[in-house]
Design a protein around this motif. Sequence first.
Motif, PDB file in Angstrom:
ATOM      1  N   SER A   1      62.149  28.200  22.088  1.00  0.00           N
ATOM      2  CA  SER A   1      62.106  29.533  21.474  1.00  0.00           C
ATOM      3  C   SER A   1      60.824  29.778  20.684  1.00  0.00           C
ATOM      4  O   SER A   1      60.475  30.920  20.411  1.00  0.00           O
ATOM      5  N   TRP A   2      60.122  28.694  20.294  1.00  0.00           N
ATOM      6  CA  TRP A   2      58.903  28.871  19.499  1.00  0.00           C
ATOM      7  C   TRP A   2      57.707  29.297  20.346  1.00  0.00           C
ATOM      8  O   TRP A   2      56.680  29.688  19.820  1.00  0.00           O
ATOM      9  N   LEU A   3      57.851  29.252  21.672  1.00  0.00           N
ATOM     10  CA  LEU A   3      56.745  29.656  22.535  1.00  0.00           C
ATOM     11  C   LEU A   3      56.601  31.172  22.546  1.00  0.00           C
ATOM     12  O   LEU A   3      57.591  31.898  22.415  1.00  0.00           O
ATOM     13  N   PRO A   4      55.384  31.702  22.706  1.00  0.00           N
ATOM     14  CA  PRO A   4      55.220  33.154  22.833  1.00  0.00           C
ATOM     15  C   PRO A   4      55.866  33.655  24.106  1.00  0.00           C
ATOM     16  O   PRO A   4      56.070  32.885  25.052  1.00  0.00           O
ATOM     17  N   GLU A   5      56.200  34.945  24.155  1.00  0.00           N
ATOM     18  CA  GLU A   5      56.858  35.496  25.338  1.00  0.00           C
ATOM     19  C   GLU A   5      55.955  35.382  26.567  1.00  0.00           C
ATOM     20  O   GLU A   5      56.404  35.014  27.651  1.00  0.00           O
ATOM     21  N   THR A   6      54.673  35.699  26.408  1.00  0.00           N
ATOM     22  CA  THR A   6      53.726  35.580  27.516  1.00  0.00           C
ATOM     23  C   THR A   6      53.005  34.233  27.413  1.00  0.00           C
ATOM     24  O   THR A   6      52.296  33.975  26.445  1.00  0.00           O
ATOM     25  N   LEU A   7      53.196  33.390  28.417  1.00  0.00           N
ATOM     26  CA  LEU A   7      52.561  32.064  28.427  1.00  0.00           C
ATOM     27  C   LEU A   7      51.177  32.098  29.065  1.00  0.00           C
ATOM     28  O   LEU A   7      50.297  31.331  28.690  1.00  0.00           O
ATOM     29  N   PHE A   8      51.001  33.000  30.037  1.00  0.00           N
ATOM     30  CA  PHE A   8      49.737  33.021  30.770  1.00  0.00           C
ATOM     31  C   PHE A   8      49.613  34.347  31.502  1.00  0.00           C
ATOM     32  O   PHE A   8      50.598  34.895  31.989  1.00  0.00           O
ATOM     33  N   GLU A   9      48.368  34.863  31.584  1.00  0.00           N
ATOM     34  CA  GLU A   9      48.115  36.095  32.319  1.00  0.00           C
ATOM     35  C   GLU A   9      46.712  36.044  32.901  1.00  0.00           C
ATOM     36  O   GLU A   9      45.775  35.606  32.236  1.00  0.00           O
ATOM     37  N   ILE A  10      46.581  36.486  34.141  1.00  0.00           N
ATOM     38  CA  ILE A  10      45.266  36.540  34.778  1.00  0.00           C
ATOM     39  C   ILE A  10      45.255  37.692  35.768  1.00  0.00           C
ATOM     40  O   ILE A  10      46.294  38.036  36.343  1.00  0.00           O
ATOM     41  N   VAL A  11      44.096  38.322  35.945  1.00  0.00           N
ATOM     42  CA  VAL A  11      43.944  39.402  36.915  1.00  0.00           C
ATOM     43  C   VAL A  11      42.725  39.103  37.784  1.00  0.00           C
ATOM     44  O   VAL A  11      41.826  38.365  37.385  1.00  0.00           O
ATOM     45  N   GLY A  12      42.693  39.679  38.967  1.00  0.00           N
ATOM     46  CA  GLY A  12      41.547  39.463  39.846  1.00  0.00           C
ATOM     47  C   GLY A  12      41.712  40.176  41.171  1.00  0.00           C
ATOM     48  O   GLY A  12      42.768  40.737  41.463  1.00  0.00           O
ATOM     49  N   GLN A  13      40.642  40.142  41.971  1.00  0.00           N
ATOM     50  CA  GLN A  13      40.658  40.748  43.302  1.00  0.00           C
ATOM     51  C   GLN A  13      40.910  39.684  44.355  1.00  0.00           C
ATOM     52  O   GLN A  13      40.612  38.504  44.151  1.00  0.00           O
ATOM     53  N   GLY A  14      41.455  40.135  45.471  1.00  0.00           N
ATOM     54  CA  GLY A  14      41.677  39.223  46.586  1.00  0.00           C
ATOM     55  C   GLY A  14      40.362  38.789  47.215  1.00  0.00           C
ATOM     56  O   GLY A  14      39.320  39.408  46.975  1.00  0.00           O
ATOM     57  N   PRO A  15      40.394  37.730  48.024  1.00  0.00           N
ATOM     58  CA  PRO A  15      39.161  37.264  48.674  1.00  0.00           C
ATOM     59  C   PRO A  15      38.624  38.311  49.638  1.00  0.00           C
ATOM     60  O   PRO A  15      39.387  39.074  50.224  1.00  0.00           O
ATOM     61  N   ALA A  16      37.295  38.363  49.756  1.00  0.00           N
ATOM     62  CA  ALA A  16      36.638  39.334  50.647  1.00  0.00           C
ATOM     63  C   ALA A  16      37.182  39.172  52.067  1.00  0.00           C
ATOM     64  O   ALA A  16      37.521  38.066  52.480  1.00  0.00           O
ATOM     65  N   PRO A  17      37.298  40.262  52.829  1.00  0.00           N
ATOM     66  CA  PRO A  17      36.826  41.627  52.525  1.00  0.00           C
ATOM     67  C   PRO A  17      37.841  42.466  51.730  1.00  0.00           C
ATOM     68  O   PRO A  17      37.634  43.640  51.533  1.00  0.00           O
ATOM     69  N   SER A  18      38.929  41.871  51.297  1.00  0.00           N
ATOM     70  CA  SER A  18      39.953  42.610  50.560  1.00  0.00           C
ATOM     71  C   SER A  18      39.412  43.137  49.237  1.00  0.00           C
ATOM     72  O   SER A  18      38.621  42.477  48.572  1.00  0.00           O
TER      73      SER A  18
END
Length: 202
Positions: A3-20
């Motif tokens: 319960s002592w852990l924050p609600e969000t443990l990890f977050e990351i954003v990014g684009q898919g590999p080219a050509p996407s």
Amino acid sequence: MASWLPETLFEIVGQGPAPSKDYYQLLVTRSQVIFRWWKISLRSEYRSAKPGETKDSHGAFLENSHLQEMKEGREEKRKFGGVQIALIFGARILDYVFNLCEGKFDFLERLSDNLLLSIISYLDLEDIARLSQTSRRFAKLCTCDKLWEKIVLSACDTVTPDMRALAEDMGWRQMFFTNKLQLQRRLRKRRQGQGSHRNSQL
């Protein structure tokens, strides 16, 4: 999950590999792994496409990822897993998410750069060199000027304004590893250069 852990443990954003051009977000909370995607395309059939989202419990995510239950061509409804995360964000991120889902927390990853720099500044030079080889983050921290400024200041009895100005020109790390004779020569050159510059302005 503790319960002592924050609600969000990890977050990351990014684009898919080219050509996407598709845009992705990966969010790990205390109870879920959430994967969101936004289709970025000039093709008319995708212009009205809504963002997609899947949610799994930690256990379900681990099971889906290890079994690699993926179906090509059913992007909007498919279960996401380790393969997508590795392709978009890299194998290191995938390993980190697996560890979070298994309850294994890397507390060093959660410390701020400033706090880590304070800790690293107490290490021996050999330990700093070894630590710099463990990850890109530590390689960057172990060679940054902010750390070597701390090391120089703790190693020197006094740091004159001339020495500080020279360190800012040449870098604190290089200054630390430059012998005293060379430093004296550089300081003398710097003073002479400043003197001639002042004379030229008179």
